[in-house]
Design an enzyme around this catalytic site. Structure first.
Site, PDB file in Angstrom:
ATOM      1  N   TYR A 142      42.735  62.278  54.529  1.00 18.63           N
ATOM      2  CA  TYR A 142      43.227  62.613  55.520  1.00 18.63           C
ATOM      3  C   TYR A 142      43.899  60.996  56.092  1.00 18.63           C
ATOM      4  CZ  TYR A 142      42.941  62.692  60.913  1.00 18.63           C
ATOM      5  OH  TYR A 142      43.416  62.274  62.745  1.00 18.63           O
ATOM      6  N   ASP A 237      45.919  54.123  51.446  1.00 15.51           N
ATOM      7  CA  ASP A 237      45.344  54.142  52.708  1.00 15.51           C
ATOM      8  C   ASP A 237      43.431  53.335  53.213  1.00 15.51           C
ATOM      9  OD1 ASP A 237      44.332  54.811  56.117  1.00 15.51           O
ATOM     10  OD2 ASP A 237      45.177  56.795  55.247  1.00 15.51           O
ATOM     11  N   LYS A 265      39.977  50.679  62.336  1.00 16.06           N
ATOM     12  CA  LYS A 265      38.400  50.379  62.000  1.00 16.06           C
ATOM     13  C   LYS A 265      37.726  49.091  62.167  1.00 16.06           C
ATOM     14  CE  LYS A 265      38.202  55.363  61.195  1.00 16.06           C
ATOM     15  NZ  LYS A 265      38.839  56.607  60.164  1.00 16.06           N
TER      16      LYS A 265
END
Ligand SMILES: *Cc1c(COP(=O)(O)O)cnc(C)c1O
Length: 427
Positions: A142, A237, A265
Site C-alpha cells: 500500500y 516507500d 508517519k
C-alpha cells in the site's frame, strides 16, 4: 456521559461510515469502534473511561508512545510562535537536515503533508526524470490512495492492475504493472519484456500493509539491479519503516540505496507529515528549481515539523532499537507459544517492532499466502483481546506496532490476554 455508540450514530449521519479513514469503522472485525478521548504512553482511553493497551499507535507514527513529554514540549513551544506562516522557517531546515543525515540515499528532500502525497509526488518526479510512464508495484503493498497505486494484481505474472476502487480511469490503471511481492523472477520477466518503458519500481522494503511481510534477501537486490540496468528508478516507500526498523530505516538494514525514498508517519511525531527525497540530481527537477510542479499550503507546518524533529532527536539520542527488537522478539515468541498451546495454527511475521499474527499454519511471504489467513478467526481473536483491554489493529492485514512506552509489564499483560484469547478462538 458520552458513549461510543451514541457518537457513532451521530458520526454516521454526517460522515461516510462515521469515520475519516475506512479501517477505523471495524468493518473487517465487526462490532463498533470505541471513540477515543485521550491517550498516554502505551495506553488509549475511550470516552467511557475504558483503558486499552495500544498496538496501533496511530498506525505507526507513535514510536515513543502517546504524548511523549519531549514531543509535547516541542509542539507547545512551536505553537507559542504561530501555527503556520506560508513562508520558510528554521524548523523545516532542521528536520530536512536530520532526514538527509539519517538516510545517505537522501541528499535533498521535500516535505509534504501525508504519505500519500509523498508517493504521488515521487511517482510524478520519477516519470518526469525518466521520460517514461509505466510504474511497477507489488501486490499487497500500500502506498497511500494514489490512483496509480491503488491497484492489486489479477492472476498471472504480468497482469495490468485492476483498480482496487471505482473512480480510477482504466487508462490510469493501465500504466501500473502489479507483480507478486518477493518474486524476483516475475520482476526479471517484466523488465525483460518492457524494461525500457518502466519509470520506476515502488515497494515497501518490509511490507506492512498486508500484515508484516519481510523481503527475501534476493528480492530487494533484484529490484535494485534491474532498475539500474534498465535506467528506471527504485523508490522505497519507507513511510512505516524509516526510523522504525532502525534510525536509517530498511535501506540501512538491508544495505540497499534506493533512488527515491518516501517518508511519513514517524517523521511527523504524530502530526500530519510526509516527505520524499533522493539523489540531488533527481530532486533538482522539483519546482522551483526544475519543472516538476508540487506544492502545499501547509507543507512544512511548524507544529508537525517540531513534533517530528523532537521525535527523531529522541530516537537518535536514546537509540531504542535494541530494546524495541528485544520487546518485539519476546512478544512474537510469546504469541507463537500461546497459540501453539491453544492448538491454534498461526504464523508470526516480525521485523523489529512491527509484527503480524497471521491465522494460518503456512509461511506468509506475499499477498497470496497472506490472504490464506483465517480472517474470521482473526476477528474473533481481535474481539477477545479488545474485551481484555488490548487494542490490536482491526484487520488481519495490518501490523502491530510497539513503542518505547511498551515495557516488559505491557508485553507480559499482552501475553496473558493472548493466552486466554487464543483458547477462546480455538474451537
Ligand atoms: C500509511 C502509508 C502510506 C500513506 O500515508 P498517509 O499519510 O496515510 O497518506 C503510504 N505508504 C505506506 C507504506 C504506508 O504505510
Amino acid at each position: 456521559m458520552k458513549d461510543s455508540a451514541t457518537l457513532l450514530a451521530r458520526a454516521q449521519k454526517v460522515m461516510p461510515g462515521g469515520v475519516n479513514s475506512p479501517v477505523r469503522a471495524y468493518g473487517a472485525v465487526g462490532g463498533k469502534p470505541p471513540f477515543i478521548s485521550r491517550a498516554e504512553g502505551a495506553y488509549l482511553y475511550d470516552v467511557e473511561g475504558r483503558r486499552y493497551l495500544d498496538y496501533v499507535l496511530s498506525w505507526g507514527p507513535l514510536i515513543l508512545g502517546h504524548r511523549h513529554p519531549a514531543v509535547v514540549a516541542a509542539i507547545e513551544e512551536a505553537l507559542a510562535r504561530g501555527t503556520g506562516f506560508g513562508a520558510p522557517t528554521e524548523g523545516e531546515v532542521v528536520l530536512a537536515e536530520m532526514l538527509v543525515e539519517a538516510l545517505p540515499a537522501v541528499e535533498s528532500v521535500r516535505l509534504v503533508n501525508s504519505g500519500t502525497e509523498a508517493t504521488m509526488s515521487a511517482l510524478r518526479l520519477a516519470r518526469a526524470y525518466t521520460g517514461r510512464s509505466k510504474i511497477v508495484k507489488f501486490q499487497g503493498c500500500y502506498h497511500g490512495h494514489v490512483d496509480y497505486l491503488l491497484l492489486q494484481a489479477g492472476s498471472g505474472a504480468l497482469t495490468y492492475g485492476v483498480p482496487s476502487s471505482p473512480g480510477i480511469p482504466p487508462a490510469v490503471a493501465a500504466t501500473t504493472i502489479v507483480l507478486p511481492y518477493n518474486d524476483s523472477e516475475a520482476l526479471h520477466r517484466c523488465f525483460a519484456a518492457q524494461g525500457g518503458e518502466i519509470a520506476a519500481v515502488i515497494l515497501e522494503p518490509v511490507a506492512g500493509n498486508m500484515g508484516c511481510v519481510p523481503p527475501d534477501s534476493s528480492f530487494l537486490a533484484a529490484a535494485r539491479r534491474l532498475t539500474q540496468d534498465y535506467g528506471s528508478l527504485l523508490i522505497f516507500d519507507e513511510v512505516i519503516t524509516a526510523f522504525r526498523l532502525g534510525y536509517g530505516g530498511a535501506q540501512q538494514l538491508y544495505g540497499i540505496e534506493p533512488d527515491l525514498t518516501c517518508l511519513g508517519k514517524i517523521i511527523g511525531g504524530g502530526l500530519p507529515v510526509g516527505a520524499y527525497g533522493g539523489r540531488r540530481e533527481i530532486m533538482q527537477m522539483v519546482a522551483p528549481v526544475g519543472p516538476v510542479y508540487q506544492a502545499g499550503t501547509l507543507s512544512g507546518n511548524p507544529l508537525a515539523v517540531a513534533a517530528g524533529t523532537a521525535t527523531l532527536r529522541l530516537l537518535q539520542k536514546s537509540n531504542p532499537y535494541a530494546t524495541l527488537e528485544a520487546r518485539g522478539e519476546a512478544l512474537a515468541a510469546g504469541l507463537a507459544e500461546a497459540a501453539s498451546s491453544a492448538g491454534v495454527p498461526v504464523t508470526v511475521n516480525r521485523r523489529g517492532s512491527m509484527l503480524t499474527v497471521f491465522f494460518t499454519g503456512e509461511a506468509v511471504r506475499d499477498y497470496a499466502t497472506a490472504t490464506g489467513a483465517d480472517t474470521a478467526r482473526y476477528a474473533r481473536f481481535f474481539q477477545a483481546m479488545l474485551a481484555r483491554g488490548i487494542y490490536l489493529p482491526p484487520s488481519q492485514f495490518e501490523c502491530w506496532f510497539i513503542s518505547t512506552a511498551h515495557g516488559e509489564a505491557e508485553i507480559a499483560a499482552t501475553l496473558e490476554a493472548a493466552r486466554a484469547a487464543f483458547r477462546a478462538v480455538a474451537e
